[in-house]
Scaffold this motif. Sequence first.
Motif, PDB file in Angstrom:
ATOM      1  N   VAL A   4       0.844  -1.192   0.000  1.00 39.30           N
ATOM      2  CA  VAL A   4       0.000   0.000   0.000  1.00 39.30           C
ATOM      3  C   VAL A   4       0.881   1.245   0.000  1.00 39.30           C
ATOM      4  O   VAL A   4       2.053   1.208   0.401  1.00 39.30           O
ATOM      5  CB  VAL A   4      -0.964   0.019   1.209  1.00 39.30           C
ATOM      6  N   LEU A   5       0.280   2.330  -0.473  1.00 42.62           N
ATOM      7  CA  LEU A   5       0.963   3.619  -0.584  1.00 42.62           C
ATOM      8  C   LEU A   5       0.239   4.645   0.269  1.00 42.62           C
ATOM      9  O   LEU A   5      -0.979   4.800   0.156  1.00 42.62           O
ATOM     10  CB  LEU A   5       0.972   4.079  -2.048  1.00 42.62           C
ATOM     11  N   ALA A   6       0.986   5.334   1.118  1.00 40.93           N
ATOM     12  CA  ALA A   6       0.434   6.423   1.928  1.00 40.93           C
ATOM     13  C   ALA A   6       0.793   7.752   1.275  1.00 40.93           C
ATOM     14  O   ALA A   6       1.962   8.010   0.986  1.00 40.93           O
ATOM     15  CB  ALA A   6       0.981   6.367   3.349  1.00 40.93           C
ATOM     16  N   VAL A   7      -0.230   8.574   1.037  1.00 38.65           N
ATOM     17  CA  VAL A   7      -0.040   9.912   0.486  1.00 38.65           C
ATOM     18  C   VAL A   7      -0.403  10.901   1.592  1.00 38.65           C
ATOM     19  O   VAL A   7      -1.570  10.986   1.991  1.00 38.65           O
ATOM     20  CB  VAL A   7      -0.911  10.128  -0.762  1.00 38.65           C
ATOM     21  N   ILE A   8       0.604  11.639   2.071  1.00 39.19           N
ATOM     22  CA  ILE A   8       0.430  12.515   3.235  1.00 39.19           C
ATOM     23  C   ILE A   8       0.340  13.958   2.762  1.00 39.19           C
ATOM     24  O   ILE A   8       1.234  14.463   2.079  1.00 39.19           O
ATOM     25  CB  ILE A   8       1.610  12.359   4.214  1.00 39.19           C
ATOM     26  N   THR A   9      -0.729  14.620   3.115  1.00 35.91           N
ATOM     27  CA  THR A   9      -0.924  16.049   2.872  1.00 35.91           C
ATOM     28  C   THR A   9      -1.296  16.710   4.195  1.00 35.91           C
ATOM     29  O   THR A   9      -1.616  16.021   5.161  1.00 35.91           O
ATOM     30  CB  THR A   9      -2.027  16.267   1.821  1.00 35.91           C
ATOM     31  N   PRO A  10      -1.241  18.028   4.297  1.00 34.87           N
ATOM     32  CA  PRO A  10      -1.551  18.677   5.584  1.00 34.87           C
ATOM     33  C   PRO A  10      -2.939  18.353   6.119  1.00 34.87           C
ATOM     34  O   PRO A  10      -3.133  18.336   7.340  1.00 34.87           O
ATOM     35  CB  PRO A  10      -1.409  20.166   5.264  1.00 34.87           C
ATOM     36  N   GLU A  11      -3.909  18.084   5.270  1.00 34.48           N
ATOM     37  CA  GLU A  11      -5.277  17.872   5.724  1.00 34.48           C
ATOM     38  C   GLU A  11      -5.622  16.417   5.998  1.00 34.48           C
ATOM     39  O   GLU A  11      -6.506  16.131   6.802  1.00 34.48           O
ATOM     40  CB  GLU A  11      -6.262  18.428   4.684  1.00 34.48           C
ATOM     41  N   ARG A  12      -4.936  15.465   5.356  1.00 36.28           N
ATOM     42  CA  ARG A  12      -5.332  14.069   5.490  1.00 36.28           C
ATOM     43  C   ARG A  12      -4.191  13.143   5.084  1.00 36.28           C
ATOM     44  O   ARG A  12      -3.241  13.569   4.404  1.00 36.28           O
ATOM     45  CB  ARG A  12      -6.560  13.765   4.645  1.00 36.28           C
ATOM     46  N   VAL A  13      -4.355  11.883   5.490  1.00 37.96           N
ATOM     47  CA  VAL A  13      -3.489  10.792   5.033  1.00 37.96           C
ATOM     48  C   VAL A  13      -4.386   9.807   4.292  1.00 37.96           C
ATOM     49  O   VAL A  13      -5.345   9.274   4.869  1.00 37.96           O
ATOM     50  CB  VAL A  13      -2.770  10.096   6.203  1.00 37.96           C
TER      51      VAL A  13
END
Length: 314
Positions: A215-224
């Motif tokens: 799986v790939l985690a995409v991290i942004t300031p508002e959500r993961v």
Amino acid sequence: MATVPVEATRSARADGSAQKDGSAGTDGPARAGTTGSARAAGSARTSSRPSWSTWSGRSVPAADRGGLPRARPAVVRRRTARALLGGAVAVLVAVAHQTRPAPYGDRLVPHARVEERAPGAPSSGVPLRTARGAVEAYDTATGRARWTYAREGRRPLAVLPARGHAIALWDDGLVTDITRHDGSAVHWHRSLPGTARWLTEHGAGGVLRLLDGGVLAVITPERVAVYRVADGGLRWILPTRPGCRFVPARAVRHGGVLLIARPCPAEDRWTAGLVAVDGLGVVTPHRAPPREGARGERHSAEHPRPGKVVAPPR
């Protein structure tokens, strides 16, 4: 010289005229019958002959047409025009399908022939890089590009190599997955709403993170957001708390757990500024570890055990 009575002369004249026009006399009825029979025979012979019809200035017998009526020239012209129009429309549709722009402006170009590998053999780790506004896979021996993937008017900010995949993050907040070995296809596109401006200002450091379980985690300031690498399917989403923001650049991998910084000015506890996640979601002290073979699966609260639920044996 002998004389002939007037009455006899008049009778002879009457008989001659009657025989002449066939309306009286001894032979009159017989000749009329003969004429009627001849006319009937002529009509019978005429009806036995093949009928003729005129089409396109040429006479064609009905026997040559197989007994089917010949269509009128105007009907034939209309049918021909419709057939030609249908063929032209089909050709135009095919040309438009071939020349339509690729979705998301994709431009995937292979540059060199990739060697075939045996079935079941592990895929080679082709090196990746971002250069000249595109993602490139290159040969370590020659440095030449094996394939190039670009998007019209867009720029790649980061590329993450995975097993058999090349995952790229673009400046418009789009995440794409390409076949790493030969660059033969773009498997999926995923959009990160509301991140284009933030990516332009802060960069893409730490946004893309691989976790266990493929799986790939995409991290942004508002959500993961976590996706399956194989098909881009969404696994789960973790929104941030009110007043808090995730910091992708400060995320650290520790074993199978990813520690993500989440500063919260309103919180006094230092633990509130940190969150631990893995392929299944948020890691908590009381969460039961997944059983063998159950990692990466989602189960409901009613049926916590994996597998199909069946009735007990009778």
